[in-house]
Design a protein around this motif. Structure first.
Motif, mmCIF file in Angstrom:
data_model
loop_
_atom_site.group_PDB
_atom_site.id
_atom_site.type_symbol
_atom_site.label_atom_id
_atom_site.label_comp_id
_atom_site.label_asym_id
_atom_site.label_seq_id
_atom_site.Cartn_x
_atom_site.Cartn_y
_atom_site.Cartn_z
ATOM 1 N N GLY A 1 -28.973 -6.714 17.701
ATOM 2 C CA GLY A 1 -28.435 -6.202 16.452
ATOM 3 C C GLY A 1 -28.371 -4.689 16.413
ATOM 4 N N PRO A 2 -27.718 -4.140 15.389
ATOM 5 C CA PRO A 2 -27.477 -2.698 15.306
ATOM 6 C C PRO A 2 -28.731 -1.853 15.087
ATOM 7 C CG PRO A 2 -26.767 -3.779 13.305
ATOM 8 C CD PRO A 2 -27.145 -4.868 14.259
ATOM 9 N N ILE B 1 -22.337 0.942 34.116
ATOM 10 C CA ILE B 1 -23.061 -0.335 34.127
ATOM 11 C C ILE B 1 -24.249 -0.276 33.165
ATOM 12 C CG2 ILE B 1 -24.243 -2.059 35.526
ATOM 13 C CD1 ILE B 1 -22.704 -0.953 37.969
ATOM 14 N N ASP B 2 -24.949 0.851 33.141
ATOM 15 C CA ASP B 2 -26.080 1.032 32.222
ATOM 16 C C ASP B 2 -25.612 0.877 30.777
ATOM 17 O OD1 ASP B 2 -28.847 1.740 31.620
ATOM 18 O OD2 ASP B 2 -28.109 3.735 31.074
ATOM 19 N N ALA B 3 -24.467 1.448 30.453
ATOM 20 C CA ALA B 3 -23.924 1.333 29.093
ATOM 21 C C ALA B 3 -23.554 -0.110 28.757
ATOM 22 C CB ALA B 3 -22.704 2.245 28.936
ATOM 23 N N ALA B 4 -23.009 -0.842 29.736
ATOM 24 C CA ALA B 4 -22.662 -2.246 29.492
ATOM 25 C C ALA B 4 -23.921 -3.065 29.213
ATOM 26 C CB ALA B 4 -21.892 -2.820 30.681
ATOM 27 N N MET B 5 -24.986 -2.804 29.968
ATOM 28 C CA MET B 5 -26.238 -3.527 29.729
ATOM 29 C C MET B 5 -26.827 -3.150 28.370
ATOM 30 S SD MET B 5 -27.945 -3.759 33.557
ATOM 31 C CE MET B 5 -27.826 -2.024 33.971
ATOM 32 N N ALA B 6 -26.727 -1.879 27.981
ATOM 33 C CA ALA B 6 -27.205 -1.446 26.666
ATOM 34 C C ALA B 6 -26.392 -2.121 25.554
ATOM 35 C CB ALA B 6 -27.134 0.070 26.544
ATOM 36 N N HIS B 7 -25.092 -2.208 25.725
ATOM 37 C CA HIS B 7 -24.260 -2.888 24.727
ATOM 38 C C HIS B 7 -24.622 -4.372 24.629
ATOM 39 C CE1 HIS B 7 -21.813 0.735 24.539
ATOM 40 N NE2 HIS B 7 -21.212 0.210 23.484
ATOM 41 N N GLN C 1 -36.945 0.194 17.993
ATOM 42 C CA GLN C 1 -36.321 0.235 16.675
ATOM 43 C C GLN C 1 -35.559 1.549 16.544
ATOM 44 O OE1 GLN C 1 -36.090 -2.171 14.309
ATOM 45 N NE2 GLN C 1 -36.985 -3.394 15.951
ATOM 46 N N ARG C 2 -34.278 1.449 16.227
ATOM 47 C CA ARG C 2 -33.401 2.619 16.165
ATOM 48 C C ARG C 2 -33.954 3.703 15.240
ATOM 49 N NH1 ARG C 2 -28.515 1.519 17.361
ATOM 50 N NH2 ARG C 2 -27.783 3.370 18.357
ATOM 51 N N ASP C 3 -34.455 3.347 14.065
ATOM 52 C CA ASP C 3 -34.949 4.366 13.131
ATOM 53 C C ASP C 3 -36.136 5.133 13.719
ATOM 54 O OD1 ASP C 3 -36.652 2.149 12.896
ATOM 55 O OD2 ASP C 3 -36.901 2.375 10.729
ATOM 56 N N ARG C 4 -36.999 4.469 14.456
ATOM 57 C CA ARG C 4 -38.144 5.148 15.082
ATOM 58 C C ARG C 4 -37.692 6.093 16.188
ATOM 59 N NH1 ARG C 4 -43.043 1.353 16.284
ATOM 60 N NH2 ARG C 4 -44.077 3.356 16.232
ATOM 61 N N VAL C 5 -36.695 5.682 16.955
ATOM 62 C CA VAL C 5 -36.155 6.532 18.021
ATOM 63 C C VAL C 5 -35.502 7.769 17.410
ATOM 64 C CG1 VAL C 5 -34.424 6.663 19.875
ATOM 65 C CG2 VAL C 5 -35.852 4.621 19.631
ATOM 66 N N GLU C 6 -34.732 7.577 16.347
ATOM 67 C CA GLU C 6 -34.065 8.700 15.697
ATOM 68 C C GLU C 6 -35.066 9.657 15.064
ATOM 69 O OE1 GLU C 6 -31.227 6.749 13.132
ATOM 70 O OE2 GLU C 6 -29.856 6.358 14.810
ATOM 71 N N GLN C 7 -36.136 9.130 14.455
ATOM 72 C CA GLN C 7 -37.180 9.989 13.882
ATOM 73 C C GLN C 7 -37.874 10.813 14.963
ATOM 74 O OE1 GLN C 7 -39.798 7.377 11.726
ATOM 75 N NE2 GLN C 7 -38.303 6.947 10.127
ATOM 76 N N ALA C 8 -38.178 10.184 16.084
ATOM 77 C CA ALA C 8 -38.829 10.888 17.186
ATOM 78 C C ALA C 8 -37.922 11.964 17.763
ATOM 79 C CB ALA C 8 -39.235 9.888 18.281
ATOM 80 N N ALA C 9 -36.630 11.671 17.873
ATOM 81 C CA ALA C 9 -35.679 12.660 18.400
ATOM 82 C C ALA C 9 -35.585 13.850 17.448
ATOM 83 C CB ALA C 9 -34.311 12.021 18.591
ATOM 84 N N GLU D 1 -15.933 -7.101 24.837
ATOM 85 C CA GLU D 1 -16.768 -8.203 24.353
ATOM 86 C C GLU D 1 -18.173 -7.707 24.068
ATOM 87 O OE1 GLU D 1 -18.502 -12.494 25.994
ATOM 88 O OE2 GLU D 1 -17.609 -11.090 27.413
ATOM 89 N N MET D 2 -18.731 -8.190 22.970
ATOM 90 C CA MET D 2 -20.155 -8.032 22.663
ATOM 91 C C MET D 2 -20.606 -9.368 22.100
ATOM 92 S SD MET D 2 -20.812 -4.144 21.313
ATOM 93 C CE MET D 2 -22.557 -4.431 21.051
ATOM 94 N N ASP D 3 -21.252 -10.168 22.936
ATOM 95 C CA ASP D 3 -21.657 -11.526 22.603
ATOM 96 C C ASP D 3 -23.129 -11.540 22.198
ATOM 97 O OD1 ASP D 3 -22.488 -14.214 22.665
ATOM 98 O OD2 ASP D 3 -21.291 -14.681 24.427
ATOM 99 N N PRO D 4 -23.462 -12.093 21.030
ATOM 100 C CA PRO D 4 -24.852 -12.158 20.586
ATOM 101 C C PRO D 4 -25.786 -12.891 21.552
ATOM 102 C CG PRO D 4 -23.376 -12.690 18.777
ATOM 103 C CD PRO D 4 -22.539 -12.609 20.011
ATOM 104 N N ALA D 5 -25.224 -13.633 22.492
ATOM 105 C CA ALA D 5 -26.048 -14.294 23.514
ATOM 106 C C ALA D 5 -26.588 -13.275 24.520
ATOM 107 C CB ALA D 5 -25.242 -15.368 24.230
ATOM 108 N N GLY D 6 -26.135 -12.007 24.409
ATOM 109 C CA GLY D 6 -26.625 -10.957 25.292
ATOM 110 C C GLY D 6 -25.674 -10.620 26.415
ATOM 111 N N ARG D 7 -24.383 -10.545 26.108
ATOM 112 C CA ARG D 7 -23.359 -10.187 27.102
ATOM 113 C C ARG D 7 -22.453 -9.107 26.511
ATOM 114 N NH1 ARG D 7 -23.046 -13.235 31.442
ATOM 115 N NH2 ARG D 7 -21.019 -12.396 32.024
ATOM 116 N N ALA D 8 -21.976 -8.234 27.392
ATOM 117 C CA ALA D 8 -21.009 -7.220 26.965
ATOM 118 C C ALA D 8 -20.063 -6.917 28.118
ATOM 119 C CB ALA D 8 -21.710 -5.948 26.527
ATOM 120 N N ARG D 9 -18.849 -6.532 27.742
ATOM 121 C CA ARG D 9 -17.815 -6.176 28.726
ATOM 122 C C ARG D 9 -17.073 -4.971 28.158
ATOM 123 N NH1 ARG D 9 -14.944 -9.124 32.832
ATOM 124 N NH2 ARG D 9 -12.761 -8.512 32.923
ATOM 125 N N LEU D 10 -17.008 -3.885 28.946
ATOM 126 C CA LEU D 10 -16.383 -2.643 28.506
ATOM 127 C C LEU D 10 -15.389 -2.165 29.547
ATOM 128 C CD1 LEU D 10 -19.550 -2.694 27.562
ATOM 129 C CD2 LEU D 10 -19.050 -0.410 26.795
#
Length: 144
Positions: free
Chosen positions: A68-69, A55-61, A130-138, A22-31
């Motif tokens: 959003g992506p 658990i860290d990955a579930a919270m990140a998801h 923002q994903r693009d900023r993180v990727e640029q910094a990496a 599950e990946m719920d836009p309300a801010g929930r995930a289950r892996l």
């Protein structure tokens, strides 16, 4: 992997990800993860780093489902409480938002065994970058 399912990232594969339930836009995930004996010590107890990673990955998801992506959740703080040993087999990691801010959010999560017994709980402070900023910094850091 069936058609239409996203490709599993190498990190997720290393952690033993079976599927995103599950990946719920309300801010929930289950892996679901498969804990292997190669992740265990002391006669079949899963090493705590895997438990916290799941658990860290579930919270990140959950954060990605909510933001959003284009969001890259960055863990600022993580606290894990272990209640019972995780053993080899299927485990379920859940994460959900407790309080959302503009860029800093508070999440909770837990790990359950196949029967639904809570093995560990966690709380985390995440920065939604923002994903693009993180990727640029990496990229800049690795080319330097």
């Amino acid at each position: 992997m069936s058609e239409g399912e996203p490709e599993i990232h190498e990190l997720s594969r290393t952690l033993g990800l079976v599927r995103i339930v599950e990946m719920d836009p309300a801010g929930r995930a289950r892996l679901e993860y498969r804990a292997g004996m190669h992740m265990c010590h002391s006669g079949g107890v899963v090493q705590g780093g895997f438990v916290s990673g799941w658990i860290d990955a579930a919270m990140a998801h959950a954060a990605i489902a909510m933001g959003g992506p284009d969001v890259s959740p960055m863990t600022l703080e993580l606290k894990v409480s272990y209640f019972a040993p995780a053993r080899a087999g299927l485990v379920v990691a859940e994460g959900w938002v407790e309080r959302r801010g503009r860029s800093t959010c508070f999440f909770e999560g837990r790990l359950l065994d196949e029967g639904g017994k809570v093995l560990a709980k966690a709380s985390s402070t995440l920065m939604l970058a923002q994903r693009d900023r993180v990727e640029q910094a990496a990229k800049a850091a690795t080319q330097g």
